[in-house]
Scaffold this active site. Structure first.
Site, PDB file in Angstrom:
ATOM      1  N   ASP A 157      40.744  20.687  -5.176  1.00 19.93           N
ATOM      2  CA  ASP A 157      39.340  20.545  -4.781  1.00 19.93           C
ATOM      3  C   ASP A 157      38.497  19.954  -5.911  1.00 19.93           C
ATOM      4  OD1 ASP A 157      39.773  21.782  -2.343  1.00 19.93           O
ATOM      5  OD2 ASP A 157      38.954  23.720  -2.953  1.00 19.93           O
TER       6      ASP A 157
ATOM      7  N   TYR B 154      32.504  19.751   1.896  1.00 21.68           N
ATOM      8  CA  TYR B 154      32.265  21.170   1.577  1.00 21.68           C
ATOM      9  C   TYR B 154      30.804  21.448   1.193  1.00 21.68           C
ATOM     10  CZ  TYR B 154      32.604  25.539  -1.071  1.00 21.68           C
ATOM     11  OH  TYR B 154      32.414  26.795  -1.553  1.00 21.68           O
TER      12      TYR B 154
ATOM     13  N   GLY C 175      31.449  26.302 -28.907  1.00 22.49           N
ATOM     14  CA  GLY C 175      31.164  25.724 -27.606  1.00 22.49           C
ATOM     15  C   GLY C 175      29.796  25.077 -27.587  1.00 22.49           C
TER      16      GLY C 175
ATOM     17  N   HIS D 213      31.759  21.710 -23.723  1.00 18.18           N
ATOM     18  CA  HIS D 213      32.948  21.908 -24.551  1.00 18.18           C
ATOM     19  C   HIS D 213      33.132  23.390 -24.844  1.00 18.18           C
ATOM     20  CE1 HIS D 213      35.937  21.770 -27.565  1.00 18.18           C
ATOM     21  NE2 HIS D 213      35.123  21.998 -28.585  1.00 18.18           N
TER      22      HIS D 213
ATOM     23  N   HIS E 242      43.296  22.251 -29.275  1.00 20.86           N
ATOM     24  CA  HIS E 242      41.870  22.400 -29.544  1.00 20.86           C
ATOM     25  C   HIS E 242      41.145  23.174 -28.438  1.00 20.86           C
ATOM     26  CE1 HIS E 242      37.819  20.256 -30.617  1.00 20.86           C
ATOM     27  NE2 HIS E 242      37.689  21.539 -30.430  1.00 20.86           N
TER      28      HIS E 242
ATOM     29  N   SER F 211      24.582  20.095 -32.627  1.00 18.15           N
ATOM     30  CA  SER F 211      25.990  20.517 -32.670  1.00 18.15           C
ATOM     31  C   SER F 211      26.862  19.502 -33.402  1.00 18.15           C
ATOM     32  CB  SER F 211      26.486  20.652 -31.229  1.00 18.15           C
ATOM     33  OG  SER F 211      27.891  20.585 -31.181  1.00 18.15           O
TER      34      SER F 211
ATOM     35  N   HIS G 166      36.353  26.567 -26.079  1.00 20.70           N
ATOM     36  CA  HIS G 166      37.717  26.923 -26.483  1.00 20.70           C
ATOM     37  C   HIS G 166      38.169  28.089 -25.602  1.00 20.70           C
ATOM     38  CE1 HIS G 166      36.476  25.500 -30.796  1.00 20.70           C
ATOM     39  NE2 HIS G 166      36.661  24.492 -29.975  1.00 20.70           N
TER      40      HIS G 166
END
Ligand SMILES: [Zn+2]
Length: 216
Positions: free
Chosen positions: A119, A213, A27, A94, A159, A73, A96
């Site tokens: 929403d 909101y 991530g 990103h 993925h 990364s 998983h």
């Protein structure tokens, strides 16, 4: 350089394990400074527990590392592609995360069956094509899919999840809400076919949440 930007990126990155969205070093999150044309992204393969704001790597929009002791990364080319394609975004995340990735494993979009989905995402969370990691292909697939939807999240087939937002915090929020909706929709699916909300309700909910909101 760009201490605030690195802090923003750092905060979004360390929030990923806190929200149960990632394991180990997987991530990543990034935040961009449009005026400088640079984004701060998580370094490759570093444990979240050991991460500091100064570890964030600065990369320019040509993809060159500008500052940082560590390598960025391995998903950096994808983040760059999204920042170039969507001029209004300030952050990319990103993960998983398991429930959302379960839908991705089957190539299934998450249908808009909950008000939270309407929403935040304005409709279904779409599925993008399968793409091998490491090339341009994955960024191209994400851009093509998101361009056709209001959703800030996309499930990349087999993925995981990519989300975009006005800043890294917003992209993080989309990633958290995507996983939450994926879990609830999966549970609901065990009870029978999922009933999608009527389009006019989706439109009304999306409009209210995006424009009315909260504290404004
Ligand atoms: Zn990945």
């Amino acid at each position: 350089m760009l201490k605030e930007l690195k802090r923003e990126s750092f905060e979004a990155n360390v929030a990923l394990p806190r929200h149960g969205l990632i394991n180990l070093t997987f991530g990543n999150a990034s935040a961009i400074d449009r005026s400088r044309g640079m984004f701060a992204i998580k370094p490759s393969g570093v444990d979240y527990a050991a991460l500091t704001p100064d570890d964030m790597v600065l990369v320019d929009l040509e993809g060159n590392k500008v500052e940082g002791a560590l390598n960025p990364s391995s998903d950096t080319p994808t983040h760059r592609k999204l920042f170039l394609a969507f001029a209004g975004i300030g952050g990319v995340v990103h993960t998983h995360s398991p429930y959302a990735t379960a839908w991705a494993a089957h190539g299934l979009a998450i249908p808009c069956v909950l008000t939270a989905l309407a929403d935040e995402f304005g409709g279904d969370i779409p599925v993008g094509p399968f793409a091998r990691i490491g090339g341009e292909e994955i960024g191209v697939g994400i851009v093509a899919t998101l361009a056709e939807h209001r959703s800030r999240a996309v499930l990349m087939r087999s993925h995981g999840v990519f989300t975009i937002g006005a800043d890294a915090r917003e992209a993080l929020k989309a990633a958290v809400m995507c996983e939450d909706a994926a879990r609830t929709a999966l549970l609901a699916r065990t009870l029978g076919e999922l009933p999608r909300l009527p389009q006019e309700d989706i439109d009304a909910l999306y409009d209210r949440y995006q424009n009315i909101y909260g504290q404004r």
